[in-house]
Design a protein around this motif. Structure first.
Motif, PDB file in Angstrom:
ATOM      1  N   ARG A 347       0.717  -1.065  -0.078  1.00  0.00           N
ATOM      2  CA  ARG A 347       0.079   0.152  -0.006  1.00  0.00           C
ATOM      3  C   ARG A 347       0.215   1.157   0.491  1.00  0.00           C
ATOM      4  O   ARG A 347       0.603   1.853  -0.899  1.00  0.00           O
ATOM      5  N   SER A 348       1.844   1.425   0.530  1.00  0.00           N
ATOM      6  CA  SER A 348       2.879   2.390   0.817  1.00  0.00           C
ATOM      7  C   SER A 348       3.883   2.544  -0.718  1.00  0.00           C
ATOM      8  O   SER A 348       3.763   3.998  -0.872  1.00  0.00           O
ATOM      9  N   ILE A 349       4.377   1.742  -0.813  1.00  0.00           N
ATOM     10  CA  ILE A 349       4.713   1.485  -2.047  1.00  0.00           C
ATOM     11  C   ILE A 349       4.329   2.158  -3.017  1.00  0.00           C
ATOM     12  O   ILE A 349       4.213   3.707  -4.059  1.00  0.00           O
ATOM     13  N   LYS A 350       2.753   1.795  -3.387  1.00  0.00           N
ATOM     14  CA  LYS A 350       1.974   2.321  -4.447  1.00  0.00           C
ATOM     15  C   LYS A 350       1.556   3.988  -4.656  1.00  0.00           C
ATOM     16  O   LYS A 350       0.543   4.548  -5.812  1.00  0.00           O
ATOM     17  N   THR A 351       0.967   4.578  -3.053  1.00  0.00           N
ATOM     18  CA  THR A 351       0.648   5.030  -2.217  1.00  0.00           C
ATOM     19  C   THR A 351       1.692   6.328  -2.727  1.00  0.00           C
ATOM     20  O   THR A 351       1.836   7.339  -3.375  1.00  0.00           O
ATOM     21  N   SER A 352       3.146   6.319  -2.296  1.00  0.00           N
ATOM     22  CA  SER A 352       4.195   7.320  -1.975  1.00  0.00           C
ATOM     23  C   SER A 352       5.154   7.168  -3.511  1.00  0.00           C
ATOM     24  O   SER A 352       5.548   8.173  -3.522  1.00  0.00           O
ATOM     25  N   TYR A 353       5.078   5.804  -4.246  1.00  0.00           N
ATOM     26  CA  TYR A 353       6.028   6.368  -5.716  1.00  0.00           C
ATOM     27  C   TYR A 353       5.582   4.903  -6.332  1.00  0.00           C
ATOM     28  O   TYR A 353       5.497   4.192  -7.245  1.00  0.00           O
ATOM     29  N   PRO A 354       3.903   6.032  -7.076  1.00  0.00           N
ATOM     30  CA  PRO A 354       3.447   5.742  -8.171  1.00  0.00           C
ATOM     31  C   PRO A 354       4.438   6.092  -9.386  1.00  0.00           C
ATOM     32  O   PRO A 354       4.130   4.288  -9.886  1.00  0.00           O
ATOM     33  N   LEU A 355       5.240   5.601  -9.735  1.00  0.00           N
ATOM     34  CA  LEU A 355       5.599   5.944 -11.310  1.00  0.00           C
ATOM     35  C   LEU A 355       6.207   4.259 -11.015  1.00  0.00           C
ATOM     36  O   LEU A 355       6.246   3.465 -12.200  1.00  0.00           O
ATOM     37  N   ILE A 356       7.567   4.278  -9.706  1.00  0.00           N
ATOM     38  CA  ILE A 356       8.108   3.225  -9.237  1.00  0.00           C
ATOM     39  C   ILE A 356       7.011   2.034  -9.682  1.00  0.00           C
ATOM     40  O   ILE A 356       7.365   1.205 -10.412  1.00  0.00           O
ATOM     41  N   TYR A 357       5.898   1.815  -8.928  1.00  0.00           N
ATOM     42  CA  TYR A 357       5.378   0.726  -9.407  1.00  0.00           C
ATOM     43  C   TYR A 357       4.633   0.776 -10.066  1.00  0.00           C
ATOM     44  O   TYR A 357       4.021  -0.395 -10.720  1.00  0.00           O
ATOM     45  N   GLU A 358       3.884   1.815 -10.881  1.00  0.00           N
ATOM     46  CA  GLU A 358       3.842   1.241 -12.368  1.00  0.00           C
ATOM     47  C   GLU A 358       4.721   1.124 -13.714  1.00  0.00           C
ATOM     48  O   GLU A 358       4.205  -0.297 -14.353  1.00  0.00           O
ATOM     49  N   LEU A 359       6.263   1.072 -13.164  1.00  0.00           N
ATOM     50  CA  LEU A 359       7.225   0.948 -13.901  1.00  0.00           C
ATOM     51  C   LEU A 359       7.138  -1.296 -13.497  1.00  0.00           C
ATOM     52  O   LEU A 359       7.219  -2.046 -14.561  1.00  0.00           O
ATOM     53  N   ALA A 360       6.974  -0.992 -12.175  1.00  0.00           N
ATOM     54  CA  ALA A 360       7.003  -2.914 -11.711  1.00  0.00           C
ATOM     55  C   ALA A 360       5.653  -3.614 -12.516  1.00  0.00           C
ATOM     56  O   ALA A 360       5.821  -4.376 -12.784  1.00  0.00           O
ATOM     57  N   VAL A 361       4.638  -2.421 -12.644  1.00  0.00           N
ATOM     58  CA  VAL A 361       3.835  -3.215 -13.163  1.00  0.00           C
ATOM     59  C   VAL A 361       3.910  -3.806 -14.624  1.00  0.00           C
ATOM     60  O   VAL A 361       3.247  -4.412 -15.248  1.00  0.00           O
ATOM     61  N   TYR A 362       3.997  -3.141 -15.345  1.00  0.00           N
ATOM     62  CA  TYR A 362       4.709  -3.329 -16.537  1.00  0.00           C
ATOM     63  C   TYR A 362       5.202  -4.461 -16.990  1.00  0.00           C
ATOM     64  O   TYR A 362       5.172  -5.013 -17.801  1.00  0.00           O
ATOM     65  N   ILE A 363       6.626  -4.827 -15.924  1.00  0.00           N
ATOM     66  CA  ILE A 363       7.381  -5.378 -16.427  1.00  0.00           C
ATOM     67  C   ILE A 363       6.659  -6.673 -15.710  1.00  0.00           C
ATOM     68  O   ILE A 363       7.009  -7.803 -16.676  1.00  0.00           O
ATOM     69  N   ALA A 364       5.883  -7.179 -14.695  1.00  0.00           N
ATOM     70  CA  ALA A 364       5.027  -8.174 -14.605  1.00  0.00           C
ATOM     71  C   ALA A 364       3.838  -8.773 -15.488  1.00  0.00           C
ATOM     72  O   ALA A 364       3.830  -9.359 -15.377  1.00  0.00           O
ATOM     73  N   SER A 365       3.535  -6.938 -16.091  1.00  0.00           N
ATOM     74  CA  SER A 365       2.410  -7.782 -17.475  1.00  0.00           C
ATOM     75  C   SER A 365       3.167  -8.433 -18.142  1.00  0.00           C
ATOM     76  O   SER A 365       2.807  -9.714 -18.872  1.00  0.00           O
ATOM     77  N   GLU A 366       3.976  -8.152 -18.828  1.00  0.00           N
ATOM     78  CA  GLU A 366       5.241  -8.701 -19.709  1.00  0.00           C
ATOM     79  C   GLU A 366       5.982 -10.159 -19.422  1.00  0.00           C
ATOM     80  O   GLU A 366       5.470 -10.896 -19.822  1.00  0.00           O
TER      81      GLU A 366
END
Length: 643
Positions: A347-366
């Motif tokens: 929760r804290s990563i998603k809220t505090s570092y949204p772009l880093i989380y988005e990068l992780a989402v992209y890697i996870a989707s691949e």
């Protein structure tokens, strides 16, 4: 305590100030009257402790009393707590996993002093837990039996225990009390953990402290069931690994229990896939030679390269890619086994570092597409931790806050003061001037901050009176002011960038949709009609939403696609008085963001800034109430950004 009451306490515990009954009602999806009844019930349950304070401003948690209540609740013996539906359900599942011949419904009702219909309702709840668990509830007359493998029984117990635990890391004391009470060495689970970590460190592994307690839960369950002469895990024919052999010795030493080869092999597997990564203090070259297959490294490098190009960040680092490859190998094993590793920082990563989380989402989707697996939010957050740690190492001392030091000359005191400031605050400040006279031309000082040892003629937020010998209090105040300067500087630069992406025709007030997909579709149709995006972008936004909720704060959802295929960067926004369900959250603001390739340079700034604006609960409530139309929304947004 009911689920809604627990959620209310959880929300209050995460908020420092007062919260009105209306706000709590919105968060819980109930009426203010229900909230007041929940508060009354919690106060009664916690008496004589006052865990919730009431006032004209609403409710807030009493942290000292709440901590005492939580500690007292954890310390209660489990067998005295069968008076709520959740507690009865836990005990029922526990007994069903232990009674091979089944349980009689009527005897259960009599033992628990409840009606037959109550037991039937509890059994219905048990059945809801079983899909995809490998277990089945079989009924013959009044006798119900849980059928399935020993491994699946243990997984169910582990899952239920984790779901009952409060948000965050699993507490060792609670595990010990639940599963090893009465066993030899039962008070040494913490000591067992210490010896286990020493063992793993000695064998050259990185240890994931966020995941190790989850594995210790499985250790405790195995010890509990073997000690009760229940079925062990199926034996294995392969020779035990070095890790399994070491585990066997530790468990015998601390608990005087001998686990079979199947139990030890499974626990070693859990450690290998959830807790440990080889290569502690070893360079990337050594890791590649010893642990990484060329094909998996090449696949990971290709994914990282695409992420770097898509998000304009530098992830081209051998050490980062190799260690991410090792992590991903374990992640893939967990995903195939559907035994995901819990992450208390999600929760804290998603809220505090949204772009880093988005990068992780992209890697996870691949990874999902390549491996045909499903990756949940907790696992995405672990990828984000890898990405964030790497990007943090790239941070340079840029845009330092400038400061002028005013310290009248006396035995080179100004020299000592400057050296101290640069040593302690060098990552925050750049000293651009040192004035050693007492007659200071205050208006001519050209710096973000003025640090002065004498009373200034100029009184403003940027002028800070400090002691000639810098104190910790001085350091803390200077850091706070420097942080504020950086924040205001950044906001001033970004405000124009952010505001240019709004269009009055893409603003809606009190517009509701059935669910997330319906809302994205509706907003996407408006943007498509204006020629900003096409249907493929809408489909991409829905695909991204289904992978991981874009509710980055308690108030805001930011659906978007992972591609930057929009004609121009634009934001379609909805502001609602009443929140709607969005993933596990309830949000008042939904902003569909369309990113264009031409706007890549501002992507990170816009995304992070937009989420940050909506992170302050009180400011967002003000914005929601006052944004009656597009003009007032823009005025309030500017106000929030300038605060």
């Amino acid at each position: 305590m009911s689920d809604k009451q627990a959620r209310m306490l959880d929300y209050l515990s995460q908020t420092s100030g007062w919260i009105t009954a209306g706000e709590l009602a919105d968060r819980l999806g109930v009426t203010p009257r229900s909230v007041r009844s929940y508060v009354t019930a919690v106060k009664a349950a916690a008496h004589p402790l006052t865990v919730i304070e009431s006032g004209t401003a609403g409710y807030r948690i009493n942290r000292d009393e709440f901590s005492a209540f939580t500690a007292e609740h954890r310390a209660r013996p489990r067998d005295t707590e069968a008076d709520t539906p959740q507690q009865r359900l836990s005990q029922l599942v526990r007994r069903l996993t232990e009674e091979v011949d089944g349980l009689d419904v009527y005897e259960l009702a009599a033992e628990n002093f409840v009606s037959d219909s109550t037991v039937e309702a509890d059994l219905a709840r048990v059945r809801l837990l079983l899909p995809d668990s490998g277990l089945t509830l079989v009924r013959h007359g009044s006798v119900v039996t849980l059928t399935g493998s020993e491994t699946d029984r243990r997984k169910l117990l582990s899952r239920m225990f984790r779901e009952e635990s409060a948000r965050g890391m699993i507490d060792l004391e609670t595990i010990q009390r639940e599963f090893t009470s009465g066993q030899a060495g039962a008070d040494s689970l913490s000591a067992f953990k210490t010896d286990l970590i020493d063992l793993l460190d000695g064998q050259g592994y990185f240890v994931n402290e966020y995941g190790i307690n989850n594995v210790l839960l499985h250790v405790a369950i195995a010890i509990d069931r073997v000690s009760k002469n229940l079925s062990p895990a199926p034996a294995v024919t392969e020779p035990p690994s070095e890790l399994a052999t070491s585990l066997s010795g530790l468990i015998m030493t601390h608990f005087d229990v001998c686990l079979g080869s199947g139990d030890l092999a499974y626990l070693a597997f859990l450690l290998t896939t959830r807790v440990i990564t080889p290569g502690h203090d070893q360079p990337a070259e050594t890791l590649i030679e010893s642990y990484v297959q060329p094909a998996e490294l090449a696949a990971m490098r290709a994914i990282v390269d695409r992420a770097s190009q898509e998000y304009l960040v530098d992830l081209d680092d051998d050490d980062f890619i190799v260690r991410l490859t090792l992590h991903v190998r374990n992640l893939i094993n967990r995903a195939h086994d559907k035994s995901y590793s819990r992450n208390p920082l999600t929760r804290s990563i998603k809220t505090s570092y949204p772009l880093i989380y988005e990068l992780a989402v992209y890697i996870a989707s691949e990874l999902q597409r390549a491996e045909q697996i499903v990756i949940n939010d907790d696992e995405i957050a672990y990828i984000a931790m890898h990405v964030g740690a790497h990007l943090e190492q790239q941070v340079r001392r840029v845009e330092l806050v400038t400061c002028a030091i005013v310290c009248p000359n006396y035995y080179d005191m100004h020299v000592l003061l400057r050296e101290r400031i640069e040593r302690v605050l060098g990552d925050d400040l750049e000293v651009v001037a040192v004035i050693t006279r007492s007659d200071v031309a205050w208006d001519s000082l050209d710096a973000d901050l003025v640090l002065t040892t004498i009373d200034p003629q100029l009184h403003s937020d940027g002028v800070i009176v400090i002691q000639p010998f810098l104190t910790q209090g001085d350091v803390d105040r200077i850091r706070q002011h420097a942080s504020r300067v950086r924040r205001m500087r950044r906001r001033a630069r970004l405000k124009d960038d952010l505001l240019q992406f709004f269009d009055e025709s893409l603003f809606s007030r009190n517009f509701y949709a059935r669910d997330e997909v319906a809302m994205i579709t509706a907003l996407g149709e408006r943007m498509t009609a204006k020629g900003i995006i096409d249907q493929s972008y809408v489909d991409g936004a829905i695909e991204r939403e289904l992978m991981s909720s874009t509710a980055f704060t308690d108030n805001l959802a930011v659906p978007h696609a992972m591609s930057m295929s929009a004609k121009q960067t634009s934001i379609a926004i909805v502001i609602n008085d009443a929140p709607m369900d969005w993933g596990d959250n309830r949000v008042n603001v939904v902003a569909l963001i369309a990113f264009s390739a031409a706007g890549r340079s501002t992507f990170q700034a816009v995304f992070d800034q937009f989420v940050e604006v909506f992170a302050d609960r009180l400011e967002v409530q003000r914005l929601i109430k006052r944004s009656v139309d597009f003009a007032s929304f823009i005025d309030e947004l500017v106000h929030v950004m300038d605060t």
